[in-house]
Motif scaffolding. Structure first.
Motif, PDB file in Angstrom:
ATOM      1  N   ALA A 451       2.613  17.894  -6.811  1.00 56.22           N
ATOM      2  CA  ALA A 451       3.760  16.960  -6.337  1.00 56.22           C
ATOM      3  C   ALA A 451       3.493  16.799  -4.989  1.00 56.22           C
ATOM      4  CB  ALA A 451       5.032  17.449  -6.636  1.00 56.22           C
ATOM      5  N   TRP A 452       2.880  17.738  -4.176  1.00 53.38           N
ATOM      6  CA  TRP A 452       2.709  17.709  -2.834  1.00 53.38           C
ATOM      7  C   TRP A 452       1.619  16.477  -2.453  1.00 53.38           C
ATOM      8  CZ3 TRP A 452       6.015  19.381   0.303  1.00 53.38           C
ATOM      9  CH2 TRP A 452       5.851  19.365   1.930  1.00 53.38           C
ATOM     10  N   ARG A 453       0.667  16.744  -3.544  1.00 56.64           N
ATOM     11  CA  ARG A 453      -0.462  15.609  -3.125  1.00 56.64           C
ATOM     12  C   ARG A 453       0.223  14.111  -3.736  1.00 56.64           C
ATOM     13  NH1 ARG A 453      -3.030  18.660  -0.562  1.00 56.64           N
ATOM     14  NH2 ARG A 453      -4.932  19.948  -1.359  1.00 56.64           N
ATOM     15  N   ARG A 454       1.083  14.049  -4.375  1.00 58.28           N
ATOM     16  CA  ARG A 454       1.678  12.697  -4.602  1.00 58.28           C
ATOM     17  C   ARG A 454       2.321  12.235  -3.460  1.00 58.28           C
ATOM     18  NH1 ARG A 454       5.158  12.769  -9.987  1.00 58.28           N
ATOM     19  NH2 ARG A 454       6.016  10.852  -9.317  1.00 58.28           N
ATOM     20  N   LEU A 455       3.069  13.154  -2.878  1.00 54.23           N
ATOM     21  CA  LEU A 455       3.793  12.540  -1.702  1.00 54.23           C
ATOM     22  C   LEU A 455       2.920  12.344  -0.591  1.00 54.23           C
ATOM     23  CD1 LEU A 455       6.481  15.426  -0.711  1.00 54.23           C
ATOM     24  CD2 LEU A 455       6.761  13.233  -1.403  1.00 54.23           C
ATOM     25  N   GLN A 456       1.552  13.089  -0.496  1.00 53.13           N
ATOM     26  CA  GLN A 456       0.850  12.890   0.684  1.00 53.13           C
ATOM     27  C   GLN A 456      -0.118  11.518   0.248  1.00 53.13           C
ATOM     28  OE1 GLN A 456      -1.362  16.552   0.267  1.00 53.13           O
ATOM     29  NE2 GLN A 456      -0.919  17.214   2.443  1.00 53.13           N
ATOM     30  N   LYS A 457      -0.199  11.379  -0.949  1.00 55.94           N
ATOM     31  CA  LYS A 457      -0.988  10.097  -1.308  1.00 55.94           C
ATOM     32  C   LYS A 457      -0.244   8.773  -0.805  1.00 55.94           C
ATOM     33  CE  LYS A 457      -3.723   7.789  -4.812  1.00 55.94           C
ATOM     34  NZ  LYS A 457      -4.075   7.836  -6.155  1.00 55.94           N
ATOM     35  N   ALA A 458       1.139   9.127  -1.209  1.00 54.26           N
ATOM     36  CA  ALA A 458       2.135   7.899  -0.920  1.00 54.26           C
ATOM     37  C   ALA A 458       2.098   7.272   0.524  1.00 54.26           C
ATOM     38  CB  ALA A 458       3.489   8.280  -1.479  1.00 54.26           C
ATOM     39  N   GLY A 459       2.045   8.386   1.364  1.00 58.49           N
ATOM     40  CA  GLY A 459       2.123   8.097   2.618  1.00 58.49           C
ATOM     41  C   GLY A 459       0.881   7.658   3.295  1.00 58.49           C
ATOM     42  N   MET A 460      -0.260   8.592   2.718  1.00 62.07           N
ATOM     43  CA  MET A 460      -1.664   8.062   3.262  1.00 62.07           C
ATOM     44  C   MET A 460      -2.105   6.731   2.904  1.00 62.07           C
ATOM     45  SD  MET A 460      -3.226  11.700   3.230  1.00 62.07           S
ATOM     46  CE  MET A 460      -4.590  11.413   4.331  1.00 62.07           C
ATOM     47  N   THR A 461      -1.731   6.329   1.804  1.00 60.05           N
ATOM     48  CA  THR A 461      -2.211   4.858   1.290  1.00 60.05           C
ATOM     49  C   THR A 461      -1.217   3.695   1.578  1.00 60.05           C
ATOM     50  OG1 THR A 461      -1.105   5.425  -0.810  1.00 60.05           O
ATOM     51  CG2 THR A 461      -3.517   5.921  -0.632  1.00 60.05           C
ATOM     52  N   THR A 462      -0.428   4.089   2.381  1.00 54.28           N
ATOM     53  CA  THR A 462       0.546   2.790   2.861  1.00 54.28           C
ATOM     54  C   THR A 462       0.082   2.326   4.065  1.00 54.28           C
ATOM     55  OG1 THR A 462       2.540   3.942   2.023  1.00 54.28           O
ATOM     56  CG2 THR A 462       2.992   1.961   3.586  1.00 54.28           C
ATOM     57  N   ASP A 463      -0.038   0.902   4.118  1.00 51.84           N
ATOM     58  CA  ASP A 463      -0.439   0.148   5.557  1.00 51.84           C
ATOM     59  C   ASP A 463       0.576   0.095   6.631  1.00 51.84           C
ATOM     60  OD1 ASP A 463      -1.548  -1.391   7.166  1.00 51.84           O
ATOM     61  OD2 ASP A 463      -1.801  -3.243   5.824  1.00 51.84           O
ATOM     62  N   PHE A 464       0.352   0.770   7.478  1.00 56.56           N
ATOM     63  CA  PHE A 464       1.517   0.787   8.638  1.00 56.56           C
ATOM     64  C   PHE A 464       1.030  -0.145   9.635  1.00 56.56           C
ATOM     65  CE2 PHE A 464       2.870   4.849   6.548  1.00 56.56           C
ATOM     66  CZ  PHE A 464       4.151   4.394   6.141  1.00 56.56           C
ATOM     67  N   SER A 465      -0.164  -0.765   9.375  1.00 54.38           N
ATOM     68  CA  SER A 465      -0.723  -1.634  10.610  1.00 54.38           C
ATOM     69  C   SER A 465      -0.067  -2.860  11.112  1.00 54.38           C
ATOM     70  CB  SER A 465      -2.155  -2.101  10.148  1.00 54.38           C
ATOM     71  OG  SER A 465      -1.961  -3.267   9.475  1.00 54.38           O
ATOM     72  N   TRP A 466      -0.269  -3.337  12.337  1.00 54.24           N
ATOM     73  CA  TRP A 466       0.275  -4.769  12.558  1.00 54.24           C
ATOM     74  C   TRP A 466      -0.051  -5.755  11.549  1.00 54.24           C
ATOM     75  CZ3 TRP A 466       4.372  -4.899  15.975  1.00 54.24           C
ATOM     76  CH2 TRP A 466       4.582  -3.918  16.810  1.00 54.24           C
ATOM     77  N   ALA A 467      -0.977  -5.561  10.922  1.00 49.85           N
ATOM     78  CA  ALA A 467      -1.379  -6.891  10.127  1.00 49.85           C
ATOM     79  C   ALA A 467      -0.074  -7.813   9.657  1.00 49.85           C
ATOM     80  CB  ALA A 467      -2.185  -6.160   9.070  1.00 49.85           C
ATOM     81  N   HIS A 468       1.113  -7.170   9.032  1.00 40.31           N
ATOM     82  CA  HIS A 468       1.893  -7.931   8.589  1.00 40.31           C
ATOM     83  C   HIS A 468       2.757  -8.343   9.437  1.00 40.31           C
ATOM     84  CE1 HIS A 468       0.486  -6.292   4.863  1.00 40.31           C
ATOM     85  NE2 HIS A 468       0.769  -4.846   5.420  1.00 40.31           N
ATOM     86  N   THR A 469       3.131  -7.386  10.572  1.00 41.13           N
ATOM     87  CA  THR A 469       4.429  -7.654  11.211  1.00 41.13           C
ATOM     88  C   THR A 469       3.999  -8.502  12.537  1.00 41.13           C
ATOM     89  OG1 THR A 469       3.858  -5.352  11.809  1.00 41.13           O
ATOM     90  CG2 THR A 469       5.779  -5.814  10.647  1.00 41.13           C
ATOM     91  N   ALA A 470       2.751  -8.261  13.048  1.00 40.12           N
ATOM     92  CA  ALA A 470       2.318  -9.199  14.270  1.00 40.12           C
ATOM     93  C   ALA A 470       2.612 -10.732  13.973  1.00 40.12           C
ATOM     94  CB  ALA A 470       0.900  -9.154  14.717  1.00 40.12           C
TER      95      ALA A 470
END
Ligand code: ADP
Ligand code: GLC
Length: 486
Positions: A451-470
């Protein structure tokens, strides 16, 4: 577009919080989209200009900046923001900016930042550089829209400049006496009870920005709603409601090069999700460096924060003793701020010397190492306009436990509420009990590695870059420019 970006802090030169991170990463992202961005900020005594490759501007020698009853002769240093073609102008005026801290409670605090703003106008004038957008941030630079409308209305250079004010935190407004209007070049006839430049008996810089900016943005969609209510508006909810058609919430991006566990030079061992077991090594080495016993099965909680009421530490005061007495957890804290919160962590370290380390100071390296080495990251904020640390945590596979407010609500999705598909733990009620149970929910799940790895994966594979928001800022700039022309 020509974008003039004015800020009181910018990483890596000077930083007290997330504004500095955003003031570097957003201009960089805008430049990548093809815009010409110039950043204006003060040259504080603590900034080693030469080390950063800034050059003294001979052609701006003793540039006169009108300050009402006097003219300040400022010097200017200029340079380029690393990894970009963003130009930076540092306003050098030692009587104002060589102090022991960048923000002060000194009697001339308002005047210091009026100087910054008027110096930015003066530099643009000297270079005859016409900005399409003047983007100001927080109270320190919130007078520029009013200045453009009055003090510089005569100057064709700014006639078509649209103004955008970003609210990074409405808890800090810059309230001063009306005599400063004169130094700012603003008209006294706009200062009367209920008038645009008056607010509850003072000259409130942030409120002036809310009145005069063409467009107002804040740093997350949820905070954009929250600040329209008395619970979060810090008294500005009325003026903000009147401008609500022009208030937008755009989630901050993060600098994904600076905060990247697979290349980060500050951490012990680089890793990504495919090599997540190397995160353990970071935990082991962090615990060893801190002089705490190494035991991988015990969850390590991390905090990196300004230690101020905004961050919700009063919820932790009643919780810390029972948590550390009855549950097998460890805690590492990095932060500085209010004495009561510093004392709490000092006390906890004395009371639980083999469980707690409190580093009451500022350290970029330790901040990165905590993000990499901790299992769980705590952010129980009372309010949080955006919050960057929860995004850094998600990217580093460190599971955030947050209060559901502002940008935290927009980025952290509770494991249980999503039927196991979330990326962290969150709670709504601002109570110690709600925080306590969320920490325990996280600690209880921690041994379940699947379960913990699933949580980690969800966060680590999300794109938080400025690519969308800029791009969202770009569109808003266009809207602001259209409004200004129309
Ligand atoms: P805020 O701007 O309200 O302080 P954010 O989460 O947006 O909150 O940003 C905080 C930034 O400041 C993060 O980059 C965090 O790592 C950094 N930070 C806060 N306190 C410290 C500290 N004591 N040492 C190093 N970095 C810190
Ligand atoms: C402010 C807010 C924080 C936000 C940062 C950058 O300091 O407190 O939530 O992330 O600005 O926008």
């Amino acid at each position: 577009m020509n974008i003039c970006f004015v800020t009181s802090e910018c990483a890596p030169y000077v930083k007290t919080g997330g504004l500095a991170d955003v003031a570097a990463s957003l201009p960089r992202a805008l430049a990548e989209l093809g815009h010409k961005v110039k950043i204006f900020m003060p040259l504080y005594g603590s900034v080693p200009v030469e080390e950063y490759g800034f050059a003294y501007s001979n052609d701006l020698y003793e540039l006169p900046v009108p300050m009402g009853d006097y003219s300040a002769g400022v010097h200017v240093w200029y340079g380029t923001l690393a990894r970009s073609n963003v130009e930076i102008y540092l306003v050098d005026y030692p009587p104002f900016f060589h102090r022991t801290s960048i923000y002060t409670n000194d009697a001339d605090e308002g005047e210091r930042f009026i100087l910054l703003q008027r110096a930015a106008f003066a530099i643009m004038q000297r270079y005859a550089w016409s900005p399409d957008v003047i983007h100001c941030n927080d109270w320190h630079t919130a007078l520029m829209p009013a200045m453009r409308a009055f003090a510089y209305a005569w100057d064709d250079l700014f006639r078509r400049s649209a103004t955008v004010l970003t609210l990074h935190n409405v808890g800090y407004q810059g309230r001063f006496g009306p005599m400063l209007l004169y130094k700012a070049g603003l008209p006294f006839d706009q200062y009367y009870p209920g008038g645009p430049l008056e607010f509850h008996g003072s000259f409130n810089f942030l409120k002036a920005g809310v009145e005069y900016a063409d467009v107002i943005t804040t740093v997350s969609p949820t905070y954009a709603h929250e600040i329209l209510s008395p619970a979060y508006g810090e008294g500005l909810e009325g003026p903000l409601q009147r401008r609500s058609a022009d208030v937008y919430g755009i989630l901050n991006g993060i600098d994904v090069d600076e905060w990247n566990p697979s290349t980060d030079q500050n951490i012990y061992v680089n890793y990504d999700f495919a090599s997540i077991e190397k995160k353990e090594e970071n935990k082991r080495l962090l615990l060893t460096d801190l002089g705490l016993p190494v035991d991988e099965s015990v969850p390590l909680l991390g905090i990196v924060s300004r230690l101020v009421d905004q961050k919700g530490f009063d919820l932790l005061h009643p919780v810390l003793e029972p948590l550390l007495s009855h549950h097998n957890v460890r805690l590492v804290v990095l932060g500085s701020g209010q004495a009561n919160h510093e004392d709490l962590f000092r006390w906890a370290q004395n009371r639980f010397p083999d469980r707690v380390r409190a580093h009451l100071g500022y350290s970029d390296q330790l901040a990165h190492r905590i993000e990499a080495g901790a299992d769980i990251f705590l952010m129980p904020s009372r309010y949080e306009p955006c919050g960057l640390n929860q995004m850094y945590s998600l990217r580093y596979g460190t599971i955030p436990v947050v209060r559901k407010t502002g940008g935290l609500a927009d980025t952290v999705h509770d494991f249980h509420e999503t039927g196991g598909n979330g990326n962290g733990f969150s709670f709504h009620d601002y109570t110690p009990h709600a925080l306590f149970t969320s920490i325990l929910r996280a600690c209880t799940l921690f041994p379940d590695k699947t379960a913990w790895r699933r949580l980690q994966k969800a966060g680590m594979t999300t794109d938080f870059s400025w690519a969308h928001t800029a791009g969202l800022y770009e569109r808003l700039y266009e809207r602001a420019v259209a409004k200004q022309l129309g």
